[in-house]
Design a protein around this motif. Structure first.
Motif, mmCIF file in Angstrom:
data_model
loop_
_atom_site.group_PDB
_atom_site.id
_atom_site.type_symbol
_atom_site.label_atom_id
_atom_site.label_comp_id
_atom_site.label_asym_id
_atom_site.label_seq_id
_atom_site.Cartn_x
_atom_site.Cartn_y
_atom_site.Cartn_z
ATOM 1 N N ALA A 294 -5.749 35.559 -0.730
ATOM 2 C CA ALA A 294 -6.885 35.108 -1.659
ATOM 3 C C ALA A 294 -7.673 36.305 -1.870
ATOM 4 O O ALA A 294 -8.237 36.856 -0.941
ATOM 5 C CB ALA A 294 -7.487 33.868 -1.381
ATOM 6 N N ALA A 295 -7.882 36.681 -3.165
ATOM 7 C CA ALA A 295 -8.675 37.644 -3.524
ATOM 8 C C ALA A 295 -10.173 37.249 -3.538
ATOM 9 O O ALA A 295 -11.215 37.851 -3.133
ATOM 10 C CB ALA A 295 -8.434 38.149 -5.008
ATOM 11 N N PHE A 296 -10.348 35.849 -3.563
ATOM 12 C CA PHE A 296 -11.780 35.370 -3.855
ATOM 13 C C PHE A 296 -11.493 33.749 -3.669
ATOM 14 O O PHE A 296 -10.284 33.294 -3.913
ATOM 15 C CB PHE A 296 -12.359 35.535 -4.605
ATOM 16 N N VAL A 297 -12.512 32.956 -3.149
ATOM 17 C CA VAL A 297 -12.261 31.602 -2.884
ATOM 18 C C VAL A 297 -13.569 30.962 -3.901
ATOM 19 O O VAL A 297 -14.734 31.336 -3.490
ATOM 20 C CB VAL A 297 -12.325 31.105 -1.475
ATOM 21 N N VAL A 298 -13.377 30.053 -4.439
ATOM 22 C CA VAL A 298 -14.455 29.186 -5.104
ATOM 23 C C VAL A 298 -14.305 27.902 -4.702
ATOM 24 O O VAL A 298 -13.370 26.994 -4.862
ATOM 25 C CB VAL A 298 -14.175 29.192 -6.763
ATOM 26 N N SER A 299 -15.019 27.223 -3.766
ATOM 27 C CA SER A 299 -15.092 25.805 -3.424
ATOM 28 C C SER A 299 -16.124 24.931 -3.929
ATOM 29 O O SER A 299 -17.340 25.644 -3.919
ATOM 30 C CB SER A 299 -15.272 25.936 -1.849
ATOM 31 N N VAL A 300 -15.509 23.912 -4.592
ATOM 32 C CA VAL A 300 -16.390 23.099 -5.451
ATOM 33 C C VAL A 300 -16.421 21.684 -4.864
ATOM 34 O O VAL A 300 -15.548 21.041 -4.872
ATOM 35 C CB VAL A 300 -16.062 23.070 -7.042
ATOM 36 N N ALA A 301 -17.722 21.089 -4.361
ATOM 37 C CA ALA A 301 -17.784 19.877 -4.185
ATOM 38 C C ALA A 301 -17.103 19.397 -2.937
ATOM 39 O O ALA A 301 -16.703 18.378 -3.030
ATOM 40 C CB ALA A 301 -17.884 18.835 -5.214
ATOM 41 N N GLY A 302 -17.038 20.274 -1.979
ATOM 42 C CA GLY A 302 -16.220 19.965 -0.783
ATOM 43 C C GLY A 302 -16.160 20.803 0.361
ATOM 44 O O GLY A 302 -16.889 21.827 0.175
ATOM 45 N N GLY A 303 -15.640 20.570 1.389
ATOM 46 C CA GLY A 303 -15.559 21.112 2.610
ATOM 47 C C GLY A 303 -16.800 21.272 3.417
ATOM 48 O O GLY A 303 -17.643 21.051 3.144
ATOM 49 N N GLY A 304 -16.673 22.042 4.386
ATOM 50 C CA GLY A 304 -17.691 22.543 5.231
ATOM 51 C C GLY A 304 -17.540 21.468 6.261
ATOM 52 O O GLY A 304 -17.503 21.549 7.431
ATOM 53 N N ILE A 305 -17.980 20.135 5.860
ATOM 54 C CA ILE A 305 -18.107 19.053 6.881
ATOM 55 C C ILE A 305 -16.847 18.345 7.122
ATOM 56 O O ILE A 305 -15.930 18.611 6.388
ATOM 57 C CB ILE A 305 -19.158 17.944 6.168
ATOM 58 N N ARG A 306 -16.749 17.733 8.450
ATOM 59 C CA ARG A 306 -15.683 17.140 8.920
ATOM 60 C C ARG A 306 -15.107 16.134 7.896
ATOM 61 O O ARG A 306 -16.028 14.923 7.458
ATOM 62 C CB ARG A 306 -15.638 16.548 10.107
ATOM 63 N N PRO A 307 -13.844 15.870 7.648
ATOM 64 C CA PRO A 307 -13.372 14.758 6.757
ATOM 65 C C PRO A 307 -13.930 13.302 7.228
ATOM 66 O O PRO A 307 -14.167 12.559 6.751
ATOM 67 C CB PRO A 307 -11.884 14.784 6.969
ATOM 68 N N MET A 308 -13.860 13.125 8.623
ATOM 69 C CA MET A 308 -14.207 11.982 9.217
ATOM 70 C C MET A 308 -15.780 11.401 9.056
ATOM 71 O O MET A 308 -15.988 10.547 8.907
ATOM 72 C CB MET A 308 -14.004 11.698 10.952
#
Length: 202
Positions: A21-35
């Motif tokens: 990936a040349a870059f990543v845009v993460s919007v309104a998600g990720g970081g925290i565990r799904p559970m």
């Protein structure tokens, strides 16, 4: 990689598995565990229903059993007994656990909901990352989500930025603007434009 919602887990996982990936845009998600997200939403439902303490513990035990099933710690028949026992409770249908239980054959494909930790995958990102979070999207989890993204990205070999946009929902829309997908926060749109101009137009 453009990653919305659950895509915030998918994009780092894809990179950790070899995707470029040349870059990543993460919007309104990720970081925290799904559970953690799942438990938050179930707790919110029980609070909204004003479930009494005893029944709340019963509902929480069912949620625990659901995650145990996803991890392969109990079988589908054992979980089904608990679902059947709870099916007449006033909170059962609104809670919705019974609607999302995968079959025994599909269970392994859903184990990630119970045990996936995105931190190692975030730390493996080697491309510039912009994380955009809506301040009105699960606000009680915003600080934890920011901290987990920041911790992971500090170990990543990449230029990173994290921004929280106050009053913005899961689809980065401003409250009171209706349900249209295009009615997004102008500040969010500008921040994304600037990030892509720096990293996506080379």
């Amino acid at each position: 990689l453009w990653a919305h919602s659950q895509g915030g887990w998918v994009a780092p996982r894809a990179i950790a598995r070899g995707a470029h990936a040349a870059f990543v845009v993460s919007v309104a998600g990720g970081g925290i565990r799904p559970m953690a997200i799942e438990r938050h939403d179930y707790a919110l439902t029980l609070a909204r229903l004003d479930v009494a303490a005893g029944e709340r513990r019963r509902a929480e035990a069912l949620v625990d059993a659901y995650f145990s099933y996803l991890r392969g710690e109990i079988g589908r028949p054992d979980l089904q007994i608990l679902l059947d026992e709870a099916s007449e409770a006033s909170w059962y249908r609104p809670l919705g656990v019974g609607r999302v239980v995968p079959s025994a054959q599909a269970r392994a494909s859903w184990r990630w909901v119970a045990d996936y930790d995105p931190a190692p995958d975030i730390a493996a990102i080697g491309a510039p990352v912009f994380v955009a979070l809506g301040g009105g999207d699960r606000p009680s989890l915003t600080a934890e989500t920011v901290a987990l993204w920041r911790d992971g990205l500090e170990r990543a070999d990449a230029e990173t930025a994290i921004a929280v946009f106050p009053g913005v929902d899961h689809h980065m829309r401003v409250s009171g603007q209706g349900r249209g997908w295009r009615r997004v926060s102008a500040a969010y749109r500008s921040a994304v434009d600037q990030f892509i101009a720096r990293h996506g137009m080379r």
